[in-house]
Design a protein around this motif. Structure first.
Motif, PDB file in Angstrom:
ATOM      1  N   THR A  17       0.822  -1.217   0.000  1.00 35.20           N
ATOM      2  CA  THR A  17       0.000   0.000   0.000  1.00 35.20           C
ATOM      3  C   THR A  17       0.845   1.250   0.000  1.00 35.20           C
ATOM      4  O   THR A  17       0.382   2.309  -0.388  1.00 35.20           O
ATOM      5  N   SER A  54     -12.754   6.910   4.906  1.00 38.15           N
ATOM      6  CA  SER A  54     -11.971   6.544   3.739  1.00 38.15           C
ATOM      7  C   SER A  54     -12.841   6.015   2.614  1.00 38.15           C
ATOM      8  O   SER A  54     -13.705   5.161   2.817  1.00 38.15           O
ATOM      9  N   SER A  73      -7.781  -2.838   3.492  1.00 39.46           N
ATOM     10  CA  SER A  73      -6.853  -1.725   3.698  1.00 39.46           C
ATOM     11  C   SER A  73      -7.544  -0.425   3.331  1.00 39.46           C
ATOM     12  O   SER A  73      -8.150  -0.321   2.261  1.00 39.46           O
ATOM     13  N   ILE A  75      -7.040   4.007   3.467  1.00 38.59           N
ATOM     14  CA  ILE A  75      -6.254   5.208   3.702  1.00 38.59           C
ATOM     15  C   ILE A  75      -7.229   6.347   3.960  1.00 38.59           C
ATOM     16  O   ILE A  75      -8.147   6.579   3.161  1.00 38.59           O
ATOM     17  N   LYS A  76      -7.028   7.041   5.075  1.00 37.69           N
ATOM     18  CA  LYS A  76      -7.922   8.144   5.430  1.00 37.69           C
ATOM     19  C   LYS A  76      -7.913   9.196   4.332  1.00 37.69           C
ATOM     20  O   LYS A  76      -6.854   9.603   3.852  1.00 37.69           O
ATOM     21  N   SER A  82      -3.736   5.222   8.032  1.00 34.23           N
ATOM     22  CA  SER A  82      -4.435   4.079   7.451  1.00 34.23           C
ATOM     23  C   SER A  82      -4.861   3.082   8.523  1.00 34.23           C
ATOM     24  O   SER A  82      -4.320   3.071   9.625  1.00 34.23           O
ATOM     25  N   SER A  84      -5.666  -1.134   8.556  1.00 37.69           N
ATOM     26  CA  SER A  84      -5.615  -2.383   7.797  1.00 37.69           C
ATOM     27  C   SER A  84      -6.072  -3.533   8.686  1.00 37.69           C
ATOM     28  O   SER A  84      -5.659  -3.632   9.836  1.00 37.69           O
ATOM     29  N   TYR A 114       1.156   5.481   6.211  1.00 41.10           N
ATOM     30  CA  TYR A 114       1.266   4.221   5.490  1.00 41.10           C
ATOM     31  C   TYR A 114       2.438   4.215   4.515  1.00 41.10           C
ATOM     32  O   TYR A 114       2.868   3.151   4.073  1.00 41.10           O
TER      33      TYR A 114
END
Length: 177
Positions: A17, A54, A73, A75-76, A82, A84, A114
């Motif tokens: 990621t 996210s 997973s 990501i904000k 992040s 996960s 991340y």
């Protein structure tokens, strides 16, 4: 052995990621394919940082050499933070999965950035502990219809220096790719 395997899977997922790609290399995404939110989350014993939201979410379930792994997973939006989730099992029905320190079922990783997967002071795992507590949490699969999945979660996680992170009132939904 399961703890080592889980740690390797989480590290590999963080590295994947974190890889930056040219925009032309990115797959096209459809708005609303998958989402993850959390009502409260925080790092290093601080009060809540507010809501985690996210729309950059990937959900996969793959089997390699007889081991099925479910991975989510996120990501904000507008951030490098992040969340996960890695489960060392195939998700086939609704129900609750309890995550305990050294439990062998998988875990949750909360990351401040991340893009720095090798910096364990920025990555907090339910598979770590401190002098005052052990990581853990719960994932509740509330809907599974074909490849569409929905659920809720919460976690307490620690970084390599024993600092605590938390996420609560978490929810996710989307298609398993």
């Amino acid at each position: 052995m399961k703890k080592i395997l889980f740690s390797q899977l989480v590290l590999a997922m963080l590295i994947i990621t974190a890889c930056k790609k040219n925009k032309s290399d990115q797959p096209e995404t459809t708005s609303g394919n998958a989402t993850l939110t959390a009502g409260n989350y925080g790092f290093d014993g601080t009060a809540s940082l507010g809501k985690f939201s996210s729309t950059k979410v990937g959900i996969t379930q793959i089997t390699v050499n007889g081991l099925t792994t479910f991975t989510l997973s996120a990501i904000k939006d507008g951030s490098n933070e992040s969340i996960s989730i890695v489960l060392l099992q195939k998700i086939t029905a609704t129900g609750t999965i309890t995550l305990t320190y050294n439990g062998g079922t998988g875990g949750i990783v909360l990351s401040k950035d991340y893009t720095k997967p090798g910096d364990m002071s920025l990555n907090y795992s339910t598979e770590r502990f401190s002098a005052t507590g052990k990581g853990g949490g719960e994932i509740n699969i509330t809907k599974l219809d074909g490849n569409t999945i929905e659920g809720t979660f919460y976690a307490i996680a620690y970084n390599n220096t024993g600092k605590e992170s938390f996420v609560e009132q978490g929810a996710f939904s989307g298609k398993i790719q």
